[in-house]
Design an enzyme around this catalytic site. Structure first.
Site, short mmCIF file in Angstrom:
data_model
loop_
_atom_site.label_atom_id
_atom_site.label_comp_id
_atom_site.label_asym_id
_atom_site.label_seq_id
_atom_site.Cartn_x
_atom_site.Cartn_y
_atom_site.Cartn_z
CD GLU A 32 -2.22 -1.27 2.95
OE1 GLU A 32 -1.76 -0.50 3.83
OE2 GLU A 32 -3.11 -2.08 3.18
CB CYS A 87 -2.85 35.71 10.83
SG CYS A 87 -3.14 36.98 9.60
#
Ligand SMILES: *Cc1c(COP(=O)(O)O)cnc(C)c1O
Length: 403
Positions: free
Chosen positions: A258, A327
């Site tokens: 995987e 920010c």
């Protein structure tokens, strides 16, 4: 098309993916399995764009999914249900129900509690659930510090003794068919030893299950193959496959792996435009239009990504932080990285951004998610358009009038 031109054509921040690189990575790994029965199931969470999944599906890949949403994405992109695996530590009833209805290859079960839920739901639906148990081989981290999920102390998987008991439980259940066994010991693995050690432990459990007449068909070695972000040594596809094969000698199983990062990381770049240069005291900042909401790995893991100012590779470099407009002081793409003096409008490429890049992005600061572009055979095409502010507030708008 040159990256500068791609940035102009599609604007920035922008993700670009080299689909040919994706193919090469997939084919290199798949070929190492040669005549052995194998399924390379792309870990969808590393890059979930439908066109990316479709590309891997067209090469023959399956899909490893960690939510029902990912399972649905895989189906939508054309992955055959019988090549879809559903993993994850906290599956809800609705997700289990849906997975059983969709007839995927198997569900990777991560706890006794979950196994009981799967059995109950399968009995209500009057179906037999194909399951695989995720076992936790408990490898000592002192010898292998890179491992992050293969230890009893973390939340993933079932310990070996419990697993054996649960396989017997499955065998005696009318609604559970234990077709597979699974382990996944961590991500960005650059050392083969722990993988081999884990695989050997799990293979010996498979042998002892054989003696109990429990026949495991799928031996799922998980993902985690590391890539080079900087100058890490990595495991070659050949060594990886040989290492695993050595541990399962004599077992008639289909090997499932995987990989996510291995397939996608180094096929992607994140392009961002320089807005300003700024010096505060001793410190130099390059302020760009891409931010932590677009590429979270540096802020979240302090991950390193190579930075390139396109067209200024040969200029003199000094250290700077590359920061975005969000920010937060934690909003950076690179810290103290050597970089040429930039001008407004320069394009910076953040390398190795094809895995865990766009998929972790958010709308924080009401920033639309970046566009994604595929590069294939010398052509470029949009595979996700840039989000507009209308896209961002779509699910909120309707509530403005109801006071
Ligand atoms: C995240 C994950 C993968 C993929 O990991 P990579 O490091 O990207 O290869 C594979 N399997 C499972 C169960 C996972 O959780």
């Amino acid at each position: 098309m040159k990256r500068i031109d791609l940035a102009k054509k599609y604007n920035t921040p922008l993700y670009i993916y080299d689909f040919d690189h994706f193919s090469n990575q997939y084919n290199a790994l798949k070929q190492e399995f040669k005549a052995r029965k194998s399924l390379v199931a792309f870990a969808v969470k590393s890059n979930s764009n439908l066109s990316v999944i479709k590309h891997f599906a067209s090469l023959g890949a399956g899909a490893d999914c960690v939510s029902i949403g990912e399972v649905q994405r895989a189906l939508k992109a054309g992955v055959h249900p019988y090549k879809i695996i559903f993993s994850g530590v906290g599956k809800k009833d609705e997700e289990i129900t849906k997975a059983l209805q969709l007839g995927i290859l198997f569900i990777n079960v991560e706890s006794e509690g979950e196994l009981k839920r799967v059995e109950l739901i399968a009995s209500q639906l009057e179906v037999v659930a194909r399951v695989s148990l995720r076992v936790n081989p408990n490898i000592d981290p002192k010898t292998h510090p890179y491992i992050s999920t293969g230890l009893n102390e973390n939340k993933f998987g079932i310990d070996i003794d419990t697993a054996k008991r649960l396989y017997i439980f499955c065998k005696n259940s009318e609604h559970l068919d234990p077709v597979g066994i699974h382990f996944h010991i961590g991500s960005q693995l650059t050392d083969l030893e722990p993988i081999k050690e884990a695989s050997a432990i799990v293979a010996s459990l498979v042998r002892s299950l054989e003696k109990l007449d429990i026949e495991i068909k799928f031996f799922d070695v998980g993902g985690g193959l590391g890539v080079a972000y900087e100058d890490e040594k990595t495991i070659s596809a050949y060594d990886y496959v040989q290492g695993v094969l050595e541990t399962i000698k004599g077992l008639d199983v289909t090997i499932v792996c995987e990989p996510g990062r291995y397939l996608t990381a180094n096929g992607g770049e994140f392009l961002t435009t320089v807005l300003y240069e700024k010096i505060t005291g001793e410190k130099r900042f390059v302020i760009v239009d891409g931010a932590m909401n677009d590429l979270l790995r540096p802020s979240l893991y302090n991950a390193y990504h190579e930075i390139e100012v396109i067209g200024k590779e040969k200029r003199e470099e000094t250290l700077a932080d590359i920061v975005g407009p969000v920010c937060e002081s934690g909003d950076f793409l690179a810290k103290a990285t050597p970089i040429a003096l930039c001008e407004h409008g320069d394009i910076i490429a953040v390398k190795s951004s094809g895995a865990y890049g766009f998929v972790m992005s958010s709308n924080y600061n009401t920033r639309g998610k970046a566009a994604e572009v595929a590069l294939e055979n010398g052509n470029d095409r949009l595979i996700r358009r840039r989000e507009s502010v209308e896209d961002i507030w779509r699910l909120e708008e309707e509530f403005l009038d109801d006071k």
